[in-house]
Structures are given as structure tokens and as C-alpha cells.
Design an enzyme around this catalytic site. Structure first.
Site, PDB file in Angstrom:
ATOM      1  N   ASP A   1      37.776   1.499 -51.242  1.00 43.83           N
ATOM      2  CA  ASP A   1      36.811   2.207 -52.075  1.00 43.83           C
ATOM      3  C   ASP A   1      35.428   2.164 -51.417  1.00 43.83           C
ATOM      4  O   ASP A   1      34.996   1.110 -50.939  1.00 43.83           O
ATOM      5  CB  ASP A   1      36.780   1.526 -53.449  1.00 43.83           C
ATOM      6  CG  ASP A   1      35.879   2.225 -54.432  1.00 43.83           C
ATOM      7  OD1 ASP A   1      36.150   3.401 -54.732  1.00 43.83           O
ATOM      8  OD2 ASP A   1      34.923   1.592 -54.909  1.00 43.83           O
TER       9      ASP A   1
ATOM     10  N   GLU B   1      37.894   5.753 -48.242  1.00 41.21           N
ATOM     11  CA  GLU B   1      37.120   6.723 -49.015  1.00 41.21           C
ATOM     12  C   GLU B   1      35.796   6.833 -48.263  1.00 41.21           C
ATOM     13  O   GLU B   1      34.972   5.910 -48.308  1.00 41.21           O
ATOM     14  CB  GLU B   1      36.889   6.240 -50.438  1.00 41.21           C
ATOM     15  CG  GLU B   1      36.117   7.254 -51.271  1.00 41.21           C
ATOM     16  CD  GLU B   1      35.800   6.748 -52.677  1.00 41.21           C
ATOM     17  OE1 GLU B   1      35.899   7.542 -53.625  1.00 41.21           O
ATOM     18  OE2 GLU B   1      35.440   5.567 -52.819  1.00 41.21           O
TER      19      GLU B   1
END
Length: 666
Positions: A323, A359
Site C-alpha cells: 500500500d 501501489e
């Protein structure tokens, strides 16, 4: 560095924690219920910031926490307070979930001991490491992103006691569904223990996604009441079915938030080392959550590596999705593709063959880094998401962008002569509108989040077929169904890895909420009883087609030249009449039709016919003597004079004709 955490031996437990600036550190030992502090023992410095103590007579299951003392000066990011019980950063299990309480964020001497409010770490001996097996997932496959709790909370075939847990993923009904969809790997949204943001409890809401961790290894007891072995069992069951497991991990921030947030672990041990700061001492906020983990600090870097090795060795996972991954590559605040942490993960003996997905953005300076990670990192491709949405929304002048996305996004991932795409292509993800909402709502509807609809993205590139949110009219329902099919067919016909979020294959909806992180309720729980089985069957057919024809999932970039030992170009871009697309066609803002004609090394051809216009159209494909075009999904001869409906995609394969087919084709 000495081993950190709680190491269980036959004679007792060694407790060890790192802090470069605490003056004193203790381990608090609690009773079997975690309610009463039995002892508070001071740790001894061992050098290089490690403080440790061996306590004889303690055994597996001991509940404990740390305490630290030193300067208390929040303006200088010093939060030492021995009244704050701290979770071990290396805890592998905790006895209950975190719950936010204002006393966890109280100033020193203004709040009571927080031990009654805090989960206790449980000392556990780690199981025997699993035998190393290559990941099942390979680039080009289908990733299925799912939230463990919402995925199974309402599943009628799963025993009620298992619903919402990791164990439910091993249930035959779940595995059957995943196999029917042709899933290569499930990507589990965060399953480590997290805490609600402080503004949610007063609103009667709670964090449903889990992107607010405290430590990195301990699983959330609500999701994994059986601890690490529950995850290990689910991973094994999925692997036996041919499905890999990827963990979505959050190393960019923690739930300790900004300077007004709670003191739960890293903040109370050594804020200055574990988090990044501005020159004036304020916490850096490259994440939008109040703090940013200092991934360029050697101790943090080792903690991240230890976490990844932990899940690879003891749970057997195939890989990891990171993330806000630029945070992992920031050195002194600036992103570096060759940052030590990113490189050592890719070279580590335990991790080097794992699936690594970034990401590729955060909200810090130069935080958008799509295409800038090095191989072997795959990257979430939001350019794909946006360009495909623009095309099917009907925006002008995007046919060229659509072709580039179908072909693997060489403009993004082909830099420096890279021959393969590292894209993870997706239409919708957990963050944003669902696939069904994308074609039903022109704008977000986030009032339920309690922020007066201010949260979430405003530009969703979505559209509304009919009356917003309504589905009573049969024509509206069909139009939305057709648009979902067109979007999904585009995705499954795209080169590179693809991702579908759980429930989008059968029409999950969130009432237009594009930021449903705080909706641990029917808004995010998948409604299995009312799923769209026709859409689900269509997705299964698309997935079967993609598996049957590797030309679709190949990650190599297309050249327009024949493949080795073939006279057929690997791609031709054609108009609906079968003519090559020329400059005028590519630059025509009114063009919403094209054909991607793929050729493989064995001389086979596959056509992806895209009609983004609202009008139907007859498509013409180049003919070859002795061959016939067949519907790729139906695998039967098709009359090419039959118009392709507006806003639809058709896939055709070319096969050598049998005698009857030659007659029909002639």
C-alpha cells in the site's frame, strides 16, 4: 541485531525491543486473561539500541506489553510515558482487537494507565517453517482482491461461526467460486490488527478495510481467531486448489496517526526513529493519515523484511501488495527506484521469488511513480482504469489510449527498453466505485460516511444509465448490464496481469459510496443471495477464454511484426471495415470503434472487436483461405454480417474450417 520480540524457549521467554532514545524500558507480564499486571521487569541495554531480558519460568501463551520512559515533548516528537502500555512491534499475536479510547491519546500525567484498554501481545513459539514452494501466481494471471470480512459475512453456505474470518476462505463453497472464476491468486486486503480512526466511533462507524495497522505481524483476532495457523491453513487449502495468496500489507503509516493520535507502540518506543519528520520536528504526512513510517531507517527496514519473511516462511503466501509503495522507496524524503528497502526485498533469499506488487503513488512530493518501480515489481495501473473508463463513458478522442491499454501500456512500462508489461490492470478496486455503481452513478454518494459527502474522489469517470441509482426500468437494467459486460470484456482481453475486486463479477453495489472504508455493514458486505448470476457466468466465460488463449495474457509488448517462425504479425489495428487504422483514424475524436487482431507464433489469430459507439455496426475481419472465424466464447461459427451491438465487445478466434463450415462460410 539481536532477535527482537518474545522468543519462547523450554526454560522461559526472552523479551527484546529496540529504542535509540528511551532511558528505561520494561516488560509488563499479565495474567492469563490479560486483565491484571503480575509483574513489571526492567529490560537491560545490550547495545545498538536493543533492550532485552530473559525471564525464566514463563511459557507459551504469556501475555505481555512494553513500557518506555524518557523525555515527554510532543513538539519534538518525544512521547515517552510509562503509563502507556505498548504493543511489541514484533508481536505475532494479540489477545483482542484494538478499540479507540481518548485515554490512549491523553497527555502524560493527564490519563490513567492504558493497560486495561490495550490488547496484550501473546508470546508464541513459531511453527516449523514450511517447505519453500514456487508461487502459484504468474504475471498475466487473474488477481481477485477481497476483504475477508465482507466477502464471507453473508455467505449462506459458510457456518455462521466462520463467517467473516480467514478460515472461511478454505470452505469448499468459496474455493468452488474462485475456481469457477479462474482466479490465479486472491489478494487479501489487510488482515493485520488495526484500529479505528478517532473520528469514527462518535459517528457509530468502524474501519472496514483495515488500512490502519498498529504493528505489522499480529493478525486481527476478529479475522483470524485461530492466529497464524488459521492463515496458514487457509493458504494451504487455496494452494491445493491451485490458487495463490497475496497479502496486502501496510508499511507506510500506522494507526497512531498525527500528534493528537493514540500512543500504542512505535510512537511510545521511539517516534523520532520509526517515523519521518520535517526539519521543525513535525510528523511528515505523505500518506494522508497523519504519519509516515521511516522506511529508510535501518531498524524499520529490518522490521519490514522480518515481517515479509514471517508470512512467507510460516504462512506460505505467494507474495505481497504494498500500500502506498513510494513510501518504501523514499530516502531522505525523496523517492528512489533503487532505494535500499525495495532492492533488498527483491534480492532477499526468502523473498526474491515472491510476487511483489506496488501501489505506485502516495500524496508526498513527487508521489505519483507509476512505471518507475524496477522489475520484478508489478504495479497497479490507474492509467488503465481511467482510460478504459473514459472510453466507455463516451469521451472523445480516446481510442488510441484504449489501444495502448489493451496492449499492455508500453508508454508506461516499456521505458528503458523493458520488453514486458508490469501492469496490474483493473477497472475498479476496493477504493472507489464498484463496477456496478460505476455505470449507475455520475457522482459519489458518501453521506453515510459522516463527512457531509466531502470524502472520496470527486472525479470518478463514471456515468449514469437512466435515473441515478434506480433499477426498476428494464431498459436501464439492461444498459447497465451491457456496460458492465463491455468493461469486463475489455479487461479480460488486455495484456498483462488483471485484477477483479470481489463481488464485481456479480454486480456488487455500494449505493454510490466511493470511499466505503467506514462501512462495516450491508453497504460493503457481499450480498450472495441477490448476486447477478448471468454476469457471474459471463465473467467465468471470459476467464476461461483468457486461460485457453495465452495470447491474451502474454505480458510481452506487441511490435506489429510477425512472431518467431510465423508470418502473422503479433498485432494489427483495424477499423470496423477491416482496413488498417491510419493516422486520421487514430486522431478522429469521433472514433469509438477498433479491432485488435492478435497473432501468435503458431499462426493462430484472435480478434478483439470493440464497438464503443451507441449504434450497432457490422465488423469485417480479414479472411484466410481455409479458415473460419468463430465466436471465442460460444466456440461456434458466427455470421460476421450480424451487427455488433452498440457499446459491446466481441472476441473471435480463427480456426481451420471443417468441410461443413467451408460450405457455410462460402
Amino acid at each position: 541485531m539481536s532477535q527482537l520480540g518474545a522468543t519462547v524457549t523450554p526454560d522461559g521467554i526472552r523479551f527484546a525491543v529496540w529504542s535509540s532514545s528511551a532511558r528505561r524500558l520494561w516488560v509488563s507480564i499479565f495474567d492469563g486473561n490479560g486483565a491484571r499486571e503480575l509483574d513489571r521487569l526492567e529490560l537491560k541495554p545490550e547495545g545498538e539500541g536493543v533492550h532485552a531480558l530473559f525471564v525464566s519460568g514463563l511459557a507459551d501463551g504469556t501475555r505481555y506489553g512494553f513500557r518506555a520512559d524518557g523525555d515527554y515533548a510532543p513538539e519534538r516528537s518525544l512521547w515517552f510515558d510509562p503509563d502507556k502500555l505498548l504493543t511489541d512491534p514484533y508481536a505475532v499475536e494479540i489477545d483482542r482487537p484494538y478499540q479507540f479510547h481518548w485515554r490512549l491519546a491523553a497527555k502524560r500525567n493527564e490519563g490513567a494507565d492504558t493497560a486495561p484498554l490495550m490488547p496484550k501481545a501473546i508470546a508464541r513459539p513459531l511453527p516449523k517453517p514450511l517447505a519453500v514452494k514456487p508461487p502459484l501466481f504468474r504475471p498475466g494471471g487473474l488477481i481477485y482482491e477481497l476483504n475477508v470480512r465482507s466477502f464471507t459475512k453473508l455467505h449462506p453456505d459458510i457456518p455462521e461461526a466462520q463467517r467473516g474470518t480467514i478460515a472461511a476462505l478454505a470452505h469448499p463453497a468459496v474455493i468452488e467460486h474462485l475456481k469457477r472464476l479462474g482466479v490465479s491468486a486472491v489478494e487479501l486486503m489487510p488482515i493485520t490488527a488495526s484500529i479505528d480512526e478517532r473520528h469514527l466511533p462518535p459517528l457509530g462507524l468502524s474501519n472496514a478495510w483495515g488500512y490502519n495497522p498498529i504493528t505489522f505481524m499480529a493478525l486481527d483476532p476478529r479475522l483470524a481467531p485461530g492466529g497464524l495457523m488459521e492463515l496458514r491453513g487457509a493458504v494451504a487449502a487455496l494452494r491445493e486448489a491451485g490458487i495463490g495468496t497475496i497479502l496486502d500489507l501496510v508499511f507506510n503509516h500506522t494507526g497512531e496517526s498525527d500528534r493528537l493520535g493514540p500512543t500504542l507502540s512505535l510512537r511510545g518506543l521511539d517516534t523520532q526513529a520509526y517515523y519521518r519528520h520535517l526539519p521543525d520536528g513535525r510528523l511528515v504526512n505523505d500518506t494522508g493519515t497523519g504519519n509516515t513510517v521511516a522506511c529508510d531507517h535501518p531498524v524499520v527496514r529490518e522490521m519490514v523484511l522480518d515481517t515479509l519473511r514471517h508470512f512467507a516462511r510460516f504462512a506460505g503466501v505467494d507474495g505481497f501488495r504494498f500500500d502506498l509503495a513510494p513510501v518504501l522507496g523514499r530516502v531522505d524524503g525523496a523517492f528512489e527506484p533503487d532505494a535500499p528497502l525495495l532492492q533488498v526485498i527483491a534480492r532477499d533469499p526468502v523473498l526474491s521469488d515472491r510476487v511483489l506488487i506496488a501501489e505506485p503513488w502516495d500524496i508526498g512530493p513527487n508521489g505519483y511513480q507509476l512505471g518507475n518501480f524496477r522489475p520484478p515489481y508489478l504495479e497497479w495501473n490507474d492509467r488503465y482504469r481511467d482510460d478504459v473508463r473514459r472510453f466507455w463513458r463516451g469521451d472523445a478522442g480516446v481510442v488510441g489510449a484504449l489501444a495502448t491499454r489493451l496492449a499492455g501500456s508500453s508508454d508506461v512500462f516499456g521505458r528503458a527498453g523493458q520488453p514486458v508489461s508490469r501492469a496490474v490492470n483493473f477497472i475498479a478496486a476496493h477504493d472507489g466505485m464498484t463496477l456496478a455503481d460505476l455505470v449507475a452513478y455520475e457522482r459519489k454518494h458518501n453521506t453515510a460516511n459522516g463527512e457531509q459527502n466531502r470524502d472520496g474522489h470527486n472525479d470518478n469517470l463514471s456515468w449514469n444509465n437512466g435515473v441515478e441509482g434506480e433499477t426498476d426500468d428494464a431498459a436501464i437494467t439492461k444498459a447497465r448490464f451491457d456496460d458492465q459486460c463491455a468493461l469486463l470484456a475489455t479487461l479480460f482481453a488486455s495484456r498483462g496481469t488483471i485484477m477483479v475486486t470481489a463481488g464485481d463479477e456479480f454486480g456488487r453495489a455500494q449505493k454510490g459510496n466511493n470511499n466505503a472504508y467506514a462501512q462495516d455493514n450491508a453497504i460493503t458486505w457481499l450480498d450472495w443471495a441477490r448476486r447477478d448470476e448471468a454476469l457471474e457466468q459471463y465473467v467465468s466465460s471470459l476467464s476461461a477464454l483468457r486461460r485457453a488463449y495465452p495470447i491474451l495474457s502474454d505480458t510481452h509488448f506487441l511490435t506489429g511484426e510477425p512472431a518467431a517462425e510465423s508470418e502473422i504479425p503479433d498485432v494489427l489495428w483495424l477499423t470496423e471495415t477491416g482496413a488498417p487504422l491510419g493516422d486520421a483514424d487514430w486522431n478522429d475524436p469521433r472514433r469509438h470503434r477498433l479491432v485488435m487482431l492478435l497473432g501468435d507464433s503458431r499462426g493462430g489469430r484472435l480478434a478483439v472487436m470493440v464497438n464503443g459507439d451507441r449504434r450497432q455496426c457490422v465488423f469485417t475481419l480479414p479472411a484466410r483461405e481455409g479458415f473460419v472465424w468463430l465466436s471465442a466464447i460460444e466456440t461456434q461459427a458466427v455470421d460476421l454480417m450480424r451487427p455488433l451491438p452498440g457499446r459491446s465487445v466481441n472476441l473471435m478466434i480463427e480456426r481451420r474450417a471443417t468441410a461443413p463450415e467451408r460450405v457455410r462460410d462460402g
